[in-house]
Write an enzyme that holds these catalytic residues in place. Sequence first.
Site, short mmCIF file in Angstrom:
data_model
loop_
_atom_site.label_atom_id
_atom_site.label_comp_id
_atom_site.label_asym_id
_atom_site.label_seq_id
_atom_site.Cartn_x
_atom_site.Cartn_y
_atom_site.Cartn_z
N THR A 32 114.64 75.87 35.34
CA THR A 32 114.30 76.94 36.27
C THR A 32 114.28 78.30 35.59
OG1 THR A 32 115.23 78.16 38.16
CG2 THR A 32 116.78 76.89 36.88
N ASP A 33 113.55 79.23 36.18
CA ASP A 33 113.57 80.62 35.67
C ASP A 33 114.89 81.31 36.00
OD1 ASP A 33 113.24 80.87 38.44
OD2 ASP A 33 111.54 82.25 38.33
N GLU A 34 115.71 80.70 36.88
CA GLU A 34 116.94 81.37 37.31
C GLU A 34 117.96 81.48 36.18
OE1 GLU A 34 118.27 80.24 41.25
OE2 GLU A 34 116.25 79.66 41.82
N TYR A 54 124.58 77.32 40.44
CA TYR A 54 123.38 76.51 40.20
C TYR A 54 122.73 76.91 38.88
CZ TYR A 54 118.42 75.28 40.31
OH TYR A 54 117.16 74.83 39.97
N LYS A 92 122.26 74.83 35.29
CA LYS A 92 120.96 74.56 34.66
C LYS A 92 120.91 75.17 33.26
CE LYS A 92 117.84 72.70 36.26
NZ LYS A 92 117.47 71.25 36.37
P1 NAD Z 1 115.53 68.20 45.08
O1 NAD Z 1 116.89 68.68 45.45
O2 NAD Z 1 114.46 68.19 46.11
O3 NAD Z 1 115.62 66.70 44.51
C1 NAD Z 1 116.62 66.30 43.63
C2 NAD Z 1 116.53 64.78 43.47
O4 NAD Z 1 117.52 64.37 42.49
C3 NAD Z 1 116.85 63.99 44.74
O5 NAD Z 1 115.93 62.94 44.91
C4 NAD Z 1 118.25 63.46 44.52
O6 NAD Z 1 118.52 62.25 45.21
C5 NAD Z 1 118.24 63.26 43.01
N1 NAD Z 1 119.60 63.31 42.43
C6 NAD Z 1 120.56 64.24 42.64
N2 NAD Z 1 121.68 63.92 41.97
C7 NAD Z 1 121.42 62.79 41.29
C8 NAD Z 1 122.16 61.97 40.40
N3 NAD Z 1 123.43 62.27 40.07
N4 NAD Z 1 121.58 60.86 39.88
C9 NAD Z 1 120.29 60.54 40.21
N5 NAD Z 1 119.55 61.27 41.05
C10 NAD Z 1 120.10 62.38 41.60
O7 NAD Z 1 115.12 69.07 43.82
P2 NAD Z 1 113.69 69.70 43.44
O8 NAD Z 1 113.50 70.95 44.20
O9 NAD Z 1 112.67 68.62 43.50
O10 NAD Z 1 113.96 70.11 41.92
C11 NAD Z 1 113.75 69.15 40.88
C12 NAD Z 1 114.12 69.79 39.54
O11 NAD Z 1 113.30 70.94 39.32
C13 NAD Z 1 115.56 70.28 39.47
O12 NAD Z 1 116.05 69.99 38.18
C14 NAD Z 1 115.45 71.78 39.68
O13 NAD Z 1 116.50 72.45 39.00
C15 NAD Z 1 114.11 72.07 39.05
N6 NAD Z 1 113.40 73.23 39.59
C16 NAD Z 1 113.21 73.34 40.94
C17 NAD Z 1 112.48 74.42 41.45
C18 NAD Z 1 112.20 74.56 42.91
O14 NAD Z 1 111.65 75.57 43.34
N7 NAD Z 1 112.53 73.57 43.75
C19 NAD Z 1 111.99 75.40 40.57
C20 NAD Z 1 112.22 75.25 39.19
C21 NAD Z 1 112.91 74.15 38.72
P1 TYD Z 2 115.58 79.41 48.18
O1 TYD Z 2 114.40 78.73 48.78
O2 TYD Z 2 116.94 78.90 48.52
O3 TYD Z 2 115.34 79.39 46.59
P2 TYD Z 2 116.14 80.20 45.42
O4 TYD Z 2 117.42 80.71 45.95
O5 TYD Z 2 116.34 79.13 44.40
O6 TYD Z 2 115.21 81.29 44.96
O7 TYD Z 2 115.52 80.95 48.55
C1 TYD Z 2 114.39 81.74 48.24
C2 TYD Z 2 114.72 83.16 48.65
O8 TYD Z 2 114.83 83.22 50.07
C3 TYD Z 2 116.04 83.67 48.11
O9 TYD Z 2 115.90 85.05 47.79
C4 TYD Z 2 117.00 83.49 49.27
C5 TYD Z 2 116.12 83.69 50.47
N1 TYD Z 2 116.49 82.92 51.68
C6 TYD Z 2 116.58 83.57 52.93
O10 TYD Z 2 116.36 84.79 53.02
N2 TYD Z 2 116.87 82.82 54.03
C7 TYD Z 2 117.11 81.47 53.96
O11 TYD Z 2 117.40 80.84 55.02
C8 TYD Z 2 117.02 80.83 52.69
C9 TYD Z 2 117.29 79.34 52.57
C10 TYD Z 2 116.69 81.60 51.57
#
Ligand code: NAD
Ligand code: TYD
Length: 365
Positions: free
Chosen positions: A145-147, A170, A174
Amino acid sequence: MQTEIVKNMENKRVILVTGGCGFIGANFVHLLQRYRPTWRVVNLDALTYAGNLRNLQAISEGERYRFVHGDICDQPLVNALLAEEGVDTVVHFAAESHVDKSITGPGEFIRTNVTGTFTLLEAARRHWLGGEWPGRKPCFLHVSTDEVYGSLGPSGLFTETTPYDPRSPYSASKASSDHLARAYFHTYGLPVRITNCSNNYGPYQFPEKLIPLVLNNALHGRPLPVYGDGRNVRDWLYVQDHCEAIVEVLEKGRDGESYNIGGNNEKENIEVVTLLCDLLDEKVGLAPSGRPRRSLITFVRDRLGHDRRYAIDAGKIRAELGWEPKMDFARGMELTIDWYLANPEWVAEIVNGAYRDYYEAMYSH
Ligand code: NAD
Ligand code: TYD
């Protein structure tokens, strides 16, 4: 330059996808089914609250796909899977992914995100190094992630050389896993690549994240919680663009490198929420109260340590691999809303817990 992953077919891979039942993992598995028909996907997922087998119910078990219910921290299981399947590629999505949950309960984030990544790296090291891979080149792609770069002020962009400065449990977990992955490249020569992506949106996103949470509340006329002043900025990327970027990094990227992936699409949270309200009003009519959905916006207490702004410079992946996002934000939001409107039972089953029964129904006999 527009990426056309369709044209760059690679012959064969056996790819371990971790977390394939989550949001991005499921979109990635669907994308491979469409564009990489010769690859075998082994999906290892623990089915935590965020994993939903329904996301992949259209995909049958067979030569091209196998689901394994298991934990990435289980070293014997992961070792055995790599060996018995002859895995040559790992795309590691599995993680605890929600910042708010990491604030109230960081322990599971350290276990899955740090120890789980370590476990996979160890298995890949044992399985790949010193072995012969005729015609195939192993690759461990760590999805991050960019975070990890921390929080920006009003100007500036994260590049691949921006120092890490994670500020939530989080992002710290990461960042730790990124460091471990990089250490395995430098120390052991493990063929590791890392992607650091901005906020994704699209189908199958669990309704705890901003966009699906607001969408679901807005549909039912419930308050739309906006943290703080609503002016925190995120860079939004349509999930399919992210998945295509991952394929590009797998096929054309370089070992030991990180690639930032972003949508070039910075928005304040309040802009995202108002756009969602307006699009929904247009598509399904006003809120049940008869008022525009914007009236449901409710400013609530800010998130602890809330990062102010994230923004990505995706120049490296564009210059080196020819990838850039295809989806326009307004269109992507419309597609996302249309998907949630067309699949009301998907959210309903999450809310009533029935999605947890899919494993029993599909795999217990
Ligand atoms: P998500 O929370 O939707 O899905 C996570 C998946 O991992 C689930 O299916 C869960 O069952 C599985 N999981 C969790 N713990 C596990 C374990 N111990 N063993 C096996 N499986 C396990 O997550 P997402 O939003 O799809 O994100 C996927 C990846 O991308 C993550 O690594 C996240 O850090 C990264 N990422 C997400 C975003 C975003 O905006 N969602 C952006 C950048 C990077
Ligand atoms: P989120 O989707 O949780 O992603 P991340 O925290 O990883 O960026 O949140 C996106 C942005 O929206 C973040 O600045 C927090 C804000 N947010 C709200 O304002 N209300 C909400 O109910 C949630 C879940 C997030």
